[in-house]
Design an enzyme around this catalytic site. Structure first.
Site: not given
Ligand code: ATP
Ligand code: MG
Length: 385
Positions: A57, A59, A119
């Site tokens: 996705d 963001d 994170d």
């Molecule tokens: P994917 O979508 O492939 O699972 P992602 O890193 O994009 O990986 P998301 O859950 O979409 O994960 O979250 C987007 C962003 O928000 C992350 O890259 C991170 O920067 C932040 N984020 C998400 N969850 C957390 C958390 N629990 N603590 C701190 N930052 C977070």
């Molecule tokens: Mg994501």
């Protein structure tokens, strides 16, 4: 931790170009920018593209408030109560636009503060579609090149703030083939029990992300290495010694993980109930004897053992009633499939989860359970693809 000024990576010095990014995400970035705000692609969208992987996705982070974002896109809606985000809707996807925020509170912040709350360093890369620059706040580019997951701030503290970050580190390591920094591993070992304090609904969400990672084989091995697996699936702690060295059980899981990863590769849907049916098959087999008696036959005893496992499981990972029902159907049908009589044929093959149950039967055979070949042969004539 204090906020930091970012390193600015110019367009020629990184591999990310607009053409790689989802067109709608680029349009959103442009529209927010044209309205006079800052807008960046951030998180998995940037990280995965730099690794040459198609992101799940996209963001977007901005200094516009949710109301300001909402007013720019007709196809959008403000969601969330605690921290409000804007979802911009398209036919086949949703793009999430979040206002910069500070810490875990629901306060808006600056881009520096927004980076600090994230994170891992590789998740705090901000791509500016207007200038083509990437803002790198914590040496995330270097960590990406080194295939390394590193925490922003002290892992012990960040895991205390939000234990789900432990699973996120493991999932990303498995999915993206990245090494986990040793400070993270150390903190994981000492903080893993905090996962039991996480609301069960959130762990269910996280488990679903793990299942869809396409890297189950590696991911579940890592969960075991870090002794997180037994925390998430309590029956595995209870039966630790019985399951250790149980090769048929180990084969069943391995084959199921490989099959799930293959389905993700082919963009086929997965059935979470099927995963649980696999995970609970041998535990329920091992426990069923406790329920067997003159009055209670094997199938009923198995059903009771399964119920007991599910009841305990629910205290960790939430299991909606429907999910529980399907696990029951798929698992208990294993006994009905042994019943190869013309009389029961129609009733069984028209069952909703016949195919899933057949797949479990086949995996059981392939994993080395004896005497199932004739049963698989019999039902294979009736399965539809
Ligand atoms: P994917 O979508 O492939 O699972 P992602 O890193 O994009 O990986 P998301 O859950 O979409 O994960 O979250 C987007 C962003 O928000 C992350 O890259 C991170 O920067 C932040 N984020 C998400 N969850 C957390 C958390 N629990 N603590 C701190 N930052 C977070
Ligand atoms: Mg994501």
């Amino acid at each position: 931790m204090k906020t930091k000024d970012p390193q600015i990576i110019s367009p020629g010095d990184h591999a990310l170009v607009d053409q790689h990014i989802d067109n709608d995400a680029v349009d959103i970035l442009r529209a927010i920018h044209s309205a006079g705000f800052k807008a960046y692609l951030v998180g998995g969208g940037v990280r995965d593209l730099l690794l040459g992987i198609q992101p799940k996705d996209f963001d977007i982070a901005t200094n516009a408030t949710p109301e300001e974002v909402r007013s720019l896109f007709r196809n959008s809606r403000i969601i969330g109560r605690r921290f409000r985000l804007v979802h911009v809707y398209f036919r086949r996807k949703i793009i999430e636009v979040a206002t910069f925020r500070k810490g875990d509170n629901n306060v808006y912040g600056t881009v520096e503060e927004d980076a600090l709350r994230r994170d891992f360093t590789i998740n705090a890369l901000y791509y500016d579609a207007e200038s083509g620059e990437i803002l790198d706040f914590f040496d995330g580019m270097q960590d990406l090149r080194n295939h390394m997951i590193r925490m922003i701030g002290a892992p012990m503290v960040r895991f205390e703030e939000d234990p789900v970050r432990m699973i996120r580190a493991i999932r990303m390591s498995a999915k993206l083939n990245l090494r986990i920094d040793k400070n993270i591993s150390k903190a994981l070992v000492s903080k893993k029990n905090l996962l039991l304090k996480v609301p069960s609904a959130r762990l269910l969400d996280e488990l679903i992300k793990c299942y869809y990672s396409g890297a189950n084989l590696k991911l579940f091995a890592l969960l075991q290495d870090f002794s997180v697996f037994g925390l998430l699936f309590p029956v595995y702690s209870d039966l630790q010694s019985e399951l250790l060295g149980h090769s048929t059980h180990a084969n069943l899981l391995k084959k199921a993980f490989i099959a799930a990863d293959e389905r993700v590769k082919q963009h086929k849907p997965l059935n979470l109930a099927f995963l649980f049916s696999i995970l609970f098959w041998w535990p329920a087999q091992l426990n069923k004897d406790r329920f067997c008696s003159k009055k209670v036959r094997e199938k009923a005893a198995f059903a009771m053992a399964l119920d007991e496992i599910i009841a305990k499981q629910r205290s960790v990972i939430s299991m909606p009633a429907r999910l529980q029902n399907v696990i029951g159907e798929v698992s208990i049908m294993q006994y009905e499939l042994l019943n190869m009589r013309k009389r029961s044929l129609e009733r069984i093959v028209t069952k909703r989860f016949f195919r899933a149950s057949y797949d479990l039967l086949l995996l059981r055979l392939e994993s080395g359970e004896g005497n199932l070949q004739p049963v698989v042969d019999y039902w294979s004539a009736y399965k539809k693809d």
